[in-house]
Scaffold this active site. Structure first.
Site, PDB file in Angstrom:
ATOM      1  N   ASN A  84       0.862  -1.355   0.143  1.00  0.00           N
ATOM      2  CA  ASN A  84       0.048   0.048  -0.136  1.00  0.00           C
ATOM      3  C   ASN A  84       1.051   1.224  -0.039  1.00  0.00           C
ATOM      4  O   ASN A  84       1.600   1.609   1.106  1.00  0.00           O
ATOM      5  CB  ASN A  84      -1.044   0.046   1.217  1.00  0.00           C
ATOM      6  CG  ASN A  84      -1.526   1.228   1.405  1.00  0.00           C
ATOM      7  OD1 ASN A  84      -1.839   2.004   0.449  1.00  0.00           O
ATOM      8  ND2 ASN A  84      -2.317   1.406   2.530  1.00  0.00           N
ATOM      9  N   TRP A  85       0.844   1.695  -1.061  1.00  0.00           N
ATOM     10  CA  TRP A  85       2.042   2.852  -1.247  1.00  0.00           C
ATOM     11  C   TRP A  85       1.500   4.221  -0.584  1.00  0.00           C
ATOM     12  O   TRP A  85       2.120   5.056  -0.620  1.00  0.00           O
ATOM     13  CB  TRP A  85       2.190   3.067  -2.891  1.00  0.00           C
ATOM     14  CG  TRP A  85       3.329   1.947  -3.339  1.00  0.00           C
ATOM     15  CD1 TRP A  85       3.436   0.858  -2.779  1.00  0.00           C
ATOM     16  CD2 TRP A  85       3.702   1.998  -4.831  1.00  0.00           C
ATOM     17  NE1 TRP A  85       3.972  -0.030  -3.695  1.00  0.00           N
ATOM     18  CE2 TRP A  85       4.161   0.807  -4.727  1.00  0.00           C
ATOM     19  CE3 TRP A  85       3.719   2.794  -6.150  1.00  0.00           C
ATOM     20  CZ2 TRP A  85       4.687   0.499  -6.130  1.00  0.00           C
ATOM     21  CZ3 TRP A  85       4.207   2.518  -7.132  1.00  0.00           C
ATOM     22  CH2 TRP A  85       4.741   1.445  -7.123  1.00  0.00           C
ATOM     23  N   LYS A  86       0.212   4.191  -0.345  1.00  0.00           N
ATOM     24  CA  LYS A  86      -0.525   5.220   0.131  1.00  0.00           C
ATOM     25  C   LYS A  86      -0.365   6.624  -0.802  1.00  0.00           C
ATOM     26  O   LYS A  86      -0.177   6.516  -1.855  1.00  0.00           O
ATOM     27  CB  LYS A  86       0.039   5.710   1.656  1.00  0.00           C
ATOM     28  CG  LYS A  86       0.002   4.474   2.489  1.00  0.00           C
ATOM     29  CD  LYS A  86       0.140   4.888   4.017  1.00  0.00           C
ATOM     30  CE  LYS A  86       0.139   3.329   4.629  1.00  0.00           C
ATOM     31  NZ  LYS A  86      -0.166   3.567   6.266  1.00  0.00           N
ATOM     32  N   HIS A  96      -9.545   1.131   4.963  1.00  0.00           N
ATOM     33  CA  HIS A  96      -8.316   1.175   5.679  1.00  0.00           C
ATOM     34  C   HIS A  96      -8.501   2.249   6.849  1.00  0.00           C
ATOM     35  O   HIS A  96      -9.367   3.109   6.752  1.00  0.00           O
ATOM     36  CB  HIS A  96      -7.144   1.816   4.574  1.00  0.00           C
ATOM     37  CG  HIS A  96      -5.743   1.784   5.185  1.00  0.00           C
ATOM     38  ND1 HIS A  96      -5.459   2.953   5.970  1.00  0.00           N
ATOM     39  CD2 HIS A  96      -4.852   1.156   5.098  1.00  0.00           C
ATOM     40  CE1 HIS A  96      -3.912   2.345   6.510  1.00  0.00           C
ATOM     41  NE2 HIS A  96      -3.762   1.599   5.741  1.00  0.00           N
ATOM     42  N   GLU A 147      -6.972   4.682   7.873  1.00  0.00           N
ATOM     43  CA  GLU A 147      -6.544   6.130   7.610  1.00  0.00           C
ATOM     44  C   GLU A 147      -7.942   6.528   6.914  1.00  0.00           C
ATOM     45  O   GLU A 147      -8.450   8.008   7.190  1.00  0.00           O
ATOM     46  CB  GLU A 147      -5.630   6.339   6.603  1.00  0.00           C
ATOM     47  CG  GLU A 147      -4.249   6.031   7.387  1.00  0.00           C
ATOM     48  CD  GLU A 147      -2.935   5.707   6.571  1.00  0.00           C
ATOM     49  OE1 GLU A 147      -3.055   5.642   5.440  1.00  0.00           O
ATOM     50  OE2 GLU A 147      -2.044   4.900   7.414  1.00  0.00           O
ATOM     51  N   GLU A 196      -5.399  -4.927  10.614  1.00  0.00           N
ATOM     52  CA  GLU A 196      -4.320  -4.043  10.989  1.00  0.00           C
ATOM     53  C   GLU A 196      -4.609  -3.210  12.191  1.00  0.00           C
ATOM     54  O   GLU A 196      -5.387  -2.294  12.306  1.00  0.00           O
ATOM     55  CB  GLU A 196      -4.164  -2.917   9.805  1.00  0.00           C
ATOM     56  CG  GLU A 196      -4.209  -3.657   8.369  1.00  0.00           C
ATOM     57  CD  GLU A 196      -3.542  -2.502   7.478  1.00  0.00           C
ATOM     58  OE1 GLU A 196      -2.310  -2.713   7.135  1.00  0.00           O
ATOM     59  OE2 GLU A 196      -4.109  -1.573   7.219  1.00  0.00           O
ATOM     60  N   GLY A 210       2.706   1.976  10.512  1.00  0.00           N
ATOM     61  CA  GLY A 210       3.442   3.353  10.622  1.00  0.00           C
ATOM     62  C   GLY A 210       4.399   3.775  11.633  1.00  0.00           C
ATOM     63  O   GLY A 210       5.050   4.843  11.770  1.00  0.00           O
ATOM     64  N   SER A 265       3.561  -2.016  10.422  1.00  0.00           N
ATOM     65  CA  SER A 265       5.064  -2.101  10.736  1.00  0.00           C
ATOM     66  C   SER A 265       5.683  -3.870  10.207  1.00  0.00           C
ATOM     67  O   SER A 265       6.556  -3.790  10.924  1.00  0.00           O
ATOM     68  CB  SER A 265       5.443  -1.686  11.885  1.00  0.00           C
ATOM     69  OG  SER A 265       4.859  -0.442  11.969  1.00  0.00           O
ATOM     70  N   GLY A 275       2.744  -1.174   4.121  1.00  0.00           N
ATOM     71  CA  GLY A 275       2.937   0.356   4.004  1.00  0.00           C
ATOM     72  C   GLY A 275       4.205   0.746   3.759  1.00  0.00           C
ATOM     73  O   GLY A 275       4.878   0.601   2.804  1.00  0.00           O
ATOM     74  N   GLY A 276       4.963   1.038   4.629  1.00  0.00           N
ATOM     75  CA  GLY A 276       6.385   1.660   4.806  1.00  0.00           C
ATOM     76  C   GLY A 276       7.273   0.953   4.026  1.00  0.00           C
ATOM     77  O   GLY A 276       8.118   1.312   2.958  1.00  0.00           O
TER      78      GLY A 276
HETATM   79  C1  PEP Z   1      -0.669   0.108   6.358  1.00  0.00           C
HETATM   80  O1  PEP Z   1      -1.065   1.279   6.334  1.00  0.00           O
HETATM   81  O2  PEP Z   1      -1.537  -0.829   5.477  1.00  0.00           O
HETATM   82  C2  PEP Z   1       0.549  -0.402   6.757  1.00  0.00           C
HETATM   83  C3  PEP Z   1       0.439  -1.659   7.221  1.00  0.00           C
HETATM   84  O3  PEP Z   1       1.672   0.603   7.071  1.00  0.00           O
HETATM   85  P1  PEP Z   1       2.965   0.146   7.818  1.00  0.00           P
HETATM   86  O4  PEP Z   1       3.453  -1.088   7.224  1.00  0.00           O
HETATM   87  O5  PEP Z   1       3.848   1.445   7.282  1.00  0.00           O
HETATM   88  O6  PEP Z   1       2.717   0.078   9.142  1.00  0.00           O
END
Ligand code: PEP
Length: 260
Positions: free
Chosen positions: A12-14, A98, A100, A170, A176, A216, A237-238
């Site tokens: 997920n590149w956001k 999600h 967010e 999640e 993040g 994470s 994500g990251g």
């Molecule tokens: C996400 O937002 O779906 C996510 C898992 O982010 P991160 O890996 O950066 O925690």
């Protein structure tokens, strides 16, 4: 231990990467993945990069997904995109609900459910995100929150469609932040989600539905999370913003699969 479910690792590149930058990242992932199909790899770039990433992944096993969509087929919804628009680029998946989106854009379970139904109606596989906040975990309501979000998001989904569903657990406090749920904590919630899916769709279908962990996840913790019985992949994500870091997670899943 045999899981019978194919691992799915989705990036997920956001709101990161221009269309130009996306090409470089997608090319890196395609190169890392090569022709392996043991683990399903999915890229979810911003809408503005779908076209360019679609071209890069076209002849590879890497699949494409959207990060969100509107449930309506078309119309006066400024700033939104429809399922058909995602399908035009051969997107296979769409991330829905999600945390967010729930937090910053106030998306409700009922609205997310409309999106889930619209995704299925358009041959897109939803990745339905659920998860508790830190406050909810500390007050002991994690399983209740996750149950409400799962049942709410999946209302009126047919057994036939449910087979291609993906759920992403999640924990919001792990997204993040560098904090990861321990494999045991994650497994407890994943098992509870599978229980809800069993109640909704029956055991045979629930056993086929993949449940990703997100929060994470990175190369160094992927293997212990992915080795849990009910963890069938990761929503990243990251660590998905760098081809090598993303590939480390795919390789961890691949090693587990091949060791079975
Ligand atoms: C996400 O937002 O779906 C996510 C898992 O982010 P991160 O890996 O950066 O925690």
């Amino acid at each position: 231990m045999e899981k019978h479910r194919k691992y799915i690792i989705a990036g997920n590149w956001k709101m990161n990467k221009t269309a130009g930058e996306s090409v470089e990242l997608a090319e890196g992932v395609v190169k890392e993945v090569g022709d392996q199909t043991v683990v399903e790899a999915v890229l979810c770039p911003p809408f503005t990069s779908l076209d360019s990433v679609a071209t890069v992944v076209e002849d590879s096993p890497v699949k494409l997904g959207g990060q969100n969509m509107h449930p309506a087929a078309s119309g006066a919804y400024t700033g939104e995109v429809s399922a058909e628009m995602l399908r035009f680029f051969y997107a296979s998946y769409v991330i829905l609900g999600h945390s967010e989106r729930r937090e910053y854009f106030k998306e409700s379970d009922a609205f997310i459910n409309e999106k889930v139904l619209a995704a299925f109606a358009n041959n897109l596989k939803p990745i339905l995100c659920v998860g508790e906040s830190l406050e909810e975990r500390e007050s002991g309501s994690t399983l209740q929150v996750v149950e409400t979000q799962t049942r709410g998001g999946l209302a009126n989904v047919t057994n036939e469609d449910a087979e291609s569903l993906v759920v992403a657990y999640e924990p919001v406090w792990a997204i993040g932040t560098g904090k990861t749920a321990t494999p045991e904590m994650a497994q407890e919630v994943h098992a509870a989600i599978r229980g809800i899916l069993t109640d909704l769709f029956g055991s045979e279908i629930a056993q086929k539905i993949r449940i990703q962990y997100g929060g994470s996840m990175k190369g160094s913790n992927a293997k212990e999370l992915l080795s849990q019985t009910d963890i069938d992949g990761g929503l990243i994500g990251g660590a998905s913003l760098d081809a090598k870091s993303f590939a480390e997670i795919i390789n961890a899943a691949r090693e587990l699969e091949e060791a079975e």
